[in-house]
Write a protein that holds these residues in place. Structure first.
Motif, short mmCIF file in Angstrom:
data_model
loop_
_atom_site.label_atom_id
_atom_site.label_comp_id
_atom_site.label_asym_id
_atom_site.label_seq_id
_atom_site.Cartn_x
_atom_site.Cartn_y
_atom_site.Cartn_z
N GLY A 195 0.82 -1.21 0.00
CA GLY A 195 0.00 0.00 0.00
C GLY A 195 0.85 1.25 0.00
N GLU A 196 0.18 2.36 -0.26
CA GLU A 196 0.86 3.65 -0.32
C GLU A 196 1.39 4.06 1.06
N LEU A 197 2.56 4.67 1.10
CA LEU A 197 3.15 5.09 2.38
C LEU A 197 3.78 6.47 2.25
N THR A 198 3.90 7.17 3.36
CA THR A 198 4.64 8.43 3.35
C THR A 198 6.12 8.11 3.63
N VAL A 199 6.98 9.09 3.32
CA VAL A 199 8.41 8.88 3.55
C VAL A 199 8.66 8.60 5.03
N SER A 200 7.98 9.33 5.91
CA SER A 200 8.29 9.11 7.33
C SER A 200 7.78 7.75 7.80
N GLU A 201 6.70 7.25 7.21
CA GLU A 201 6.25 5.90 7.58
C GLU A 201 7.27 4.85 7.13
N ILE A 202 7.79 5.03 5.91
CA ILE A 202 8.79 4.06 5.41
C ILE A 202 10.03 4.11 6.31
N THR A 203 10.43 5.33 6.67
CA THR A 203 11.60 5.52 7.52
C THR A 203 11.40 4.80 8.85
N ALA A 204 10.21 4.97 9.43
CA ALA A 204 9.95 4.34 10.74
C ALA A 204 9.93 2.81 10.61
N ILE A 205 9.35 2.30 9.53
CA ILE A 205 9.25 0.85 9.37
C ILE A 205 10.65 0.24 9.20
N LEU A 206 11.47 0.89 8.39
CA LEU A 206 12.80 0.32 8.11
C LEU A 206 13.82 0.61 9.21
N GLY A 207 13.53 1.63 10.03
CA GLY A 207 14.48 2.02 11.08
C GLY A 207 15.77 2.58 10.50
N GLN A 208 15.66 3.27 9.36
CA GLN A 208 16.85 3.90 8.75
C GLN A 208 16.64 5.41 8.71
N SER A 209 17.72 6.14 8.44
CA SER A 209 17.60 7.60 8.49
C SER A 209 16.78 8.09 7.29
N MET A 239 5.17 13.61 1.67
CA MET A 239 5.42 13.02 0.34
C MET A 239 4.94 11.57 0.39
N PHE A 240 4.07 11.21 -0.53
CA PHE A 240 3.54 9.84 -0.59
C PHE A 240 4.23 9.06 -1.70
N TYR A 241 4.48 7.78 -1.44
CA TYR A 241 5.04 6.89 -2.47
C TYR A 241 4.15 5.68 -2.65
N ARG A 242 4.09 5.22 -3.90
CA ARG A 242 3.39 3.96 -4.19
C ARG A 242 4.05 3.30 -5.39
N LEU A 243 3.73 2.05 -5.65
CA LEU A 243 4.26 1.38 -6.83
C LEU A 243 3.72 2.07 -8.07
N ALA A 244 4.53 2.11 -9.14
CA ALA A 244 4.09 2.76 -10.38
C ALA A 244 2.83 2.06 -10.90
N GLU A 245 1.79 2.85 -11.09
CA GLU A 245 0.51 2.30 -11.57
C GLU A 245 0.70 1.64 -12.94
N HIS A 246 0.24 0.42 -13.09
CA HIS A 246 0.38 -0.35 -14.35
C HIS A 246 1.81 -0.31 -14.88
N GLY A 247 2.77 -0.23 -13.97
CA GLY A 247 4.18 -0.20 -14.39
C GLY A 247 4.50 1.02 -15.24
N GLY A 248 3.69 2.09 -15.10
CA GLY A 248 3.94 3.30 -15.89
C GLY A 248 3.88 2.99 -17.38
#
Ligand SMILES: C[S@@+](CC[C@H](N)C(=O)[O-])C[C@H]1O[C@@H](n2cnc3c(N)ncnc32)[C@H](O)[C@@H]1O
Length: 331
Positions: free
Chosen positions: A28-42, A68-77
Motif C-alpha cells: 500500500g501507499e506510504l509516506t516517507v516518514s512511515e517508510i523511515t519508521a518501518i525500516l528504522g533507517q535515516s 510526500m507519498f510513495y506507491r508502486l508505479a501504476e500499471h508499471g507506468g
C-alpha cells in the motif's frame, strides 16, 4: 537504449533496502516518514533510495503540503519491464522471509496505529461532529447539490460508507426505500441512531462495519455514498473499489470531498491523511473499479470565507466490468 533502461530498472531493484521498500509499497501507499519508521533507517538515506526507485519508473510519488507519498508505479507506468518487475516484487513480498515478514508486520502496525489515531479522533469528537463538519464546508449547498445530482429516480437500497452521525441517511431519506450506513466508530453510530430516531426515519439503519470489507452482497445497492470520508483513509482507491463492488449494474456512486488544498493543520488537529483530491485521481480510482465519472461539481466558498475549502462532488456510474471479489485494505 532498451538495454540501458532495463539495466536502470535492475540496478534500482538490486539492492536490499530498495527491494524491501518495493515489497512494502506492494502492500500500500506510504509516506516517507512511515517508510523511515518501518525500516528504522535515516530519512535522508530512505529518501535517496526512494528517488532511485522513482527515477527508474518503479515507484510514483506525490507531494501534499509537508507529506510526500510513495506507491508502486501504476500499471508499471506503461512499461512492460517495470510491470514484470512489480509482479515479481509483489510475490517476493509474501515469500517466507524473516526480514520481509518483519517489515510486513511493521507495515500492519503502522496501518493500525493510523486507523487507531483516526478512530480516537472520531470517538472524541462524535458529539461535536455536526459542528466540526461545518467548519470547512459550505454544507447546505453541498447537500442540495448532492440530492439534485442523484436526481428523482427511485433508489431501492442506499448505502452510506463512513456514515458518521448519519447525515447522508437523513438528507436522502425521502428518496430511498431502505438504507444502511456503516461506520467503525460506536460513538458516531450511537449518535447516528439517535438522529435517525429523532427525524422519524425508520427505513434506515446505522451498522458497525469496515467500509473496506462490508457484509453486503455484490451488486445490491442503487446508490453508494462516500461523503467526507476518503481524506481520512490510507487507501481511498480501495474504498472506491468496495463501493463499486456493491453497486447494481445501473447503480451510482456519489463522492464528496475536498479539492486539493494546503491546510496542513487538518492532519495534526483533525486526523486528515490526504489534503483533498484532484479530478484525475478520482477518475483513476473509478476507472480501476469499473466506474465512470459522469458529473463533477465544484463548490467554492465565498472569497470572504477564508476558513472554508473548495468541495468537489463526483457522480460516478457503474459500468459492466466491476469487482466481484471483496477487497480488504485498512484505513
Ligand atoms: C468525517 S466523518 C464523515 C461522516 C459522514 N459521512 C458525514 O459526512 O458527516 C468520517 C467517518 O468515517 C468513519 N470511518 C473511517 N474509517 C472507516 C472505515 N474503515 N470503515 C467505516 N467507517 C470508517 C469514521 O469513523 C467517521 O465517522
Amino acid at each position: 537504449m532498451a538495454l540501458d533502461a532495463a539495466l536502470n530498472i535492475f540496478r534500482a531493484i538490486g539492492e536490499e533496502t530498495r527491494l524491501r521498500i518495493m515489497a512494502l509499497l506492494s502492500r500500500g501507499e506510504l509516506t516517507v516518514s512511515e517508510i523511515t519508521a518501518i525500516l528504522g533507517q535515516s530519512q535522508p538515506r530512505v529518501s535517496r533510495h526512494l528517488k532511485i526507485l522513482a527515477d527508474a519508473g518503479l515507484a510514483e510519488r506525490h507531494r501534499e503540503a509537508a507529506w510526500m507519498f510513495y506507491r508502486l508505479a501504476e500499471h508499471g507506468g506503461g512499461n512492460p519491464s517495470v510491470r514484470a518487475v512489480l509482479a515479481v516484487v509483489t510475490e517476493i513480498a509474501r515469500a517466507d522471509d524473516r526480514v520481509l515478514a518483519r517489515d510486513g508486520e511493521r507495515f500492519e502496525q503502522a496501518r493500525q496505529a493510523r486507523a487507531a489515531q483516526a478512530a480516537a479522533y472520531f470517538e472524541a469528537n462524535a458529539k461535536e461532529w455536526n459542528r466540526l463538519r461545518r467548519l470547512h464546508l459550505p454544507e447546505h449547498d453541498i447537500e442540495s447539490r448532492m440530492t439534485a445530482l442523484v436526481g428523482d429516480k427511485d433508489i431501492g437500497l442506499f448505502v452510506d460508507l463512513g456514515t458518521g452521525t448519519g447525515r447522508m441517511l437523513e438528507i436522502f431519506a425521502a428518496r430511498y426505500q431502505s438504507a444502511v450506513g456503516y461506520d467503525l466508530s460506536h460513538e458516531m453510530l450511537a449518535i447516528a441512531r439517535a438522529n435517525l430516531d429523532q427525524a422519524g426515519i425508520t427505513h434506515a439503519q446505522a451498522r458497525h462495519g469496515d467500509l473496506f470489507s462490508l457484509p453486503l452482497e455484490a451488486h445490491s445497492a442503487d446508490v453508494v455514498c462516500l461523503h467526507q470520508v476518503l481524506h481520512y483513509l490510507a487507501e481511498p482507491g480501495a474504498a472506491v473499489h468496495e463501493a463499486a463492488r456493491l453497486l447494481k449494474p445501473a447503480g451510482r456512486l456519489i463522492i464528496s470531498d475536498f479539492a486539493p488544498h494546503e491546510l496542513e493543520f487538518l492532519r495534526e488537529e483533525h486526523a486528515h491523511r490526504r489534503l483533498g483530491f484532484s479530478d484525475d485521481e478520482v477518475r483513476d480510482w473509478c476507472a480501476a473499479a469499473g466506474l465512470q465519472v459522469e458529473r463533477v461539481e465544484t463548490l467554492s466558498p465565498a472569497p470572504s470565507d477564508r476558513e472554508k475549502l473548495t468541495v468537489k462532488i463526483w457522480l460516478c456510474a457503474a459500468g459492466q466490468r466491476r469487482p466481484e471479489a471483496r477487497s480488504r485494505k485498512a484505513a
